[in-house]
Design an enzyme around this catalytic site. Structure first.
Site, short mmCIF file in Angstrom:
data_model
loop_
_atom_site.label_atom_id
_atom_site.label_comp_id
_atom_site.label_asym_id
_atom_site.label_seq_id
_atom_site.Cartn_x
_atom_site.Cartn_y
_atom_site.Cartn_z
N CYS A 154 66.58 58.15 36.25
CA CYS A 154 66.91 57.18 37.48
C CYS A 154 67.96 56.32 37.20
CB CYS A 154 65.50 56.58 37.30
SG CYS A 154 65.29 55.88 39.26
N CYS A 176 58.60 52.06 35.27
CA CYS A 176 58.52 53.42 34.12
C CYS A 176 59.36 52.80 33.54
CB CYS A 176 59.94 54.43 35.18
SG CYS A 176 59.61 55.40 35.73
N CYS A 205 64.16 57.20 43.45
CA CYS A 205 62.43 56.69 42.74
C CYS A 205 62.15 58.86 42.35
CB CYS A 205 61.62 56.06 43.64
SG CYS A 205 60.09 56.54 41.53
N PHE A 241 30.33 55.18 35.96
CA PHE A 241 31.23 55.03 36.67
C PHE A 241 32.13 56.47 37.97
CE2 PHE A 241 31.26 52.71 33.18
CZ PHE A 241 31.03 51.54 33.15
N ASN A 299 34.83 62.59 41.54
CA ASN A 299 35.68 64.06 41.45
C ASN A 299 35.12 64.24 40.40
OD1 ASN A 299 38.42 64.17 41.33
ND2 ASN A 299 38.43 63.46 39.14
N GLU A 339 28.04 54.26 40.59
CA GLU A 339 28.67 52.95 40.70
C GLU A 339 29.19 51.98 41.47
OE1 GLU A 339 33.00 52.21 41.48
OE2 GLU A 339 32.78 53.91 40.77
N CYS A 376 41.35 54.94 30.10
CA CYS A 376 42.72 54.83 30.99
C CYS A 376 43.22 53.03 29.90
CB CYS A 376 42.49 54.53 32.18
SG CYS A 376 41.23 53.12 32.97
#
Length: 469
Positions: free
Chosen positions: A89, A98, A177, A315, A320, A336, A414
């Site tokens: 990019c 990024c 992008c 959570f 999902n 949740e 995460c």
């Protein structure tokens, strides 16, 4: 095509110069930190160097000095790593979207694997018994969610639409992008032109992107009511570019479709489990749909549910993992903190004929204790997928004396730091064993490290040394 590969940093060729500082003022880069910065040492200090890779020798410019460390930028690469590549990019280095386009994509995965292993050791004094093959996939065009800032900047030619500049509140002057979904990336310049044509252009701070399998939704945040002229501009843009507008006049709860017919169009599929998961554009969903499909499959394989099992999904969000698990076991209890999300998860379960195998409750999982956990009854297995803050209260509840421990826990993280903290509690206080752990490259070209870890009750074997010792 999304892949699962057995790749570690040790598989990557290295050209490691001696540690320390050289006569010309350059330094040797030993490793990387959680933000993707190179780590060097000189004069008894740690130096974090942006744009530098392990094994390189670079000249740097110090941008901040502290008593125990320095922050610096790479000025010149004297000895380059074979992992270094030319960024694709033109905005890389200015745009904050990024941080690692200068690193070969396979090497990015290897670096993140080492970051995970190092973090587990330095924070938790833990070494997984097995390093899982990392999950990685397409390196470009993967971002199905994004938040684009909007600003009118006369000095730069009018309206700017894009990510913020690195370490700045300014909006990057983006015209391309390569990580955004291609349909959305192609709209960066047309969006600038569209906003410029709206009477409300000075009161539009952001456009949020949410891409489903069949719909591209753009959420327009507006601080004043839109005029009929504004709405006409939006409708013409939607028809021309095959997108769907939602409007956000206030907080997230105020989000609504411009056209009522678009209310239920946004969804993603989990084909392996026969699921279609509807969501609103401001709901939390994974950024990378291709990786999410593999992640769900991998997590369930690792959890190894049996038909008679009762499983907790903490959570759980929109369900999902919950709904996929419900196709494999007797019952899944999803918990949740958001009532809106659990309501949608329950509706999705009903729509798929899984209501008899699911139950949902809304609760702040950052405040639970062992008594609450015991009140839910026995769980054969447990899946934990917390936000960046981790699952400290859950880990403590599971590790309390006399706690009813599941046969297996799969923890999707995460944030490697909070994973390592919670893992240390589960292992050192709760008597669990860290069977395996590996990275999930949900965000290529960024320093973001997602991971997955497996715990089982058992007698731990003390780790005598970490991965880098």
């Amino acid at each position: 095509m999304t892949q699962e590969a057995d790749l570690t940093l040790r598989d990557q060729p290295q050209q490691a110069p001696p540690a320390g500082e050289f006569a010309d003022g350059s330094v040797a880069i030993e490793s990387v930190d959680l933000e993707g910065r190179g780590i060097a040492r000189r004069d008894g200090k740690v130096v974090f160097v942006e744009g530098a890779l392990p094994g390189e020798r670079v000249k740097l410019k110090v941008i901040k000095r502290k008593p125990s460390y320095e922050l610096a930028e790479t000025q010149e690469v004297i000895l380059a790593s074979p992992q270094r590549v030319a960024p694709r990019c033109a905005h890389f280095g200015v745009c904050g979207g990024c941080a690692m386009q200068h690193v070969d994509p396979a090497a990015q995965v290897a670096i993140k694997q080492r970051v995970l292993e190092d973090t587990l050791w330095h924070i938790g004094k833990l070494v997984p018994q097995r390093v899982l093959p990392p999950i990685y996939g397409p390196s470009w065009g993967y971002r199905y969610r994004a938040r684009l800032s909007v600003r009118v900047v006369v000095k730069k030619g009018g309206v700017l639409v894009g990510f913020r500049e690195r370490k700045s509140s300014y909006v990057a002057d983006m015209r391309e992008c390569h990580v955004l979904h291609p349909h959305v990336a192609a709209l960066l310049v047309p969006l600038r032109e569209m906003v410029a044509a709206m009477p409300a252009r000075d009161r539009i701070p952001q456009i949020e992107v949410a891409v489903g399998d069949d719909h591209v939704v753009l959420v327009l945040r507006h601080l004043i009511p839109l005029t009929e002229e504004d709405l006409s501009v939006l409708r013409q843009f939607a028809a021309r570019h095959d997108i769907h507008w939602w409007l956000q006049p206030k907080g997230p709860d105020s989000v609504h479709p411009l056209e009522a017919v678009d209310a239920d169009g946004l969804a993603y599929r989990l084909p392996e489990f026969g699921l279609r998961m509807p969501f609103k554009p401001t709901d939390f969903t994974q950024v990378n749909h291709a990786i999410n499909r593999v992640l769900v499959s991998r997590a369930i394989t690792l959890l190894d549910p049996r038909p008679g099992d009762r499983i907790a999904d903490l959570f759980c969000g929109l369900g999902n993992f919950t709904l996929a698990l419900a196709t494999r076991c007797r019952e899944v209890v999803g918990v949740e903190g958001s009532q809106a999300l659990t309501d949608r998860a329950l509706e999705a379960a009903r729509r798929h004929g899984l209501a008899a195998h699911t139950a949902f409750s809304t609760l702040n999982l950052f405040e639970i204790d062992e008594g609450w956990l015991r009140s839910l009854g026995h769980f054969d297995r447990m899946l934990i997928d917390p936000p960046r803050e981790g699952a400290l209260a859950v880990a403590k509840a599971l590790s309390a004396p006399g706690a009813d421990r599941p046969k297996r826990i799969v923890y999707v993280s995460c944030n490697p730091s909070t994973l390592a903290r919670d893992a240390a509690i589960l292992v050192h206080e709760g008597g669990f064993v860290l069977r395996s752990a590996g990275v999930v490259n949900m965000f290529p070209h960024t320093a973001h490290v997602e991971s997955i870890a497996v715990f089982e009750p058992g007698a731990p074997v003390p780790a005598k040394q970490g991965p880098g010792d």
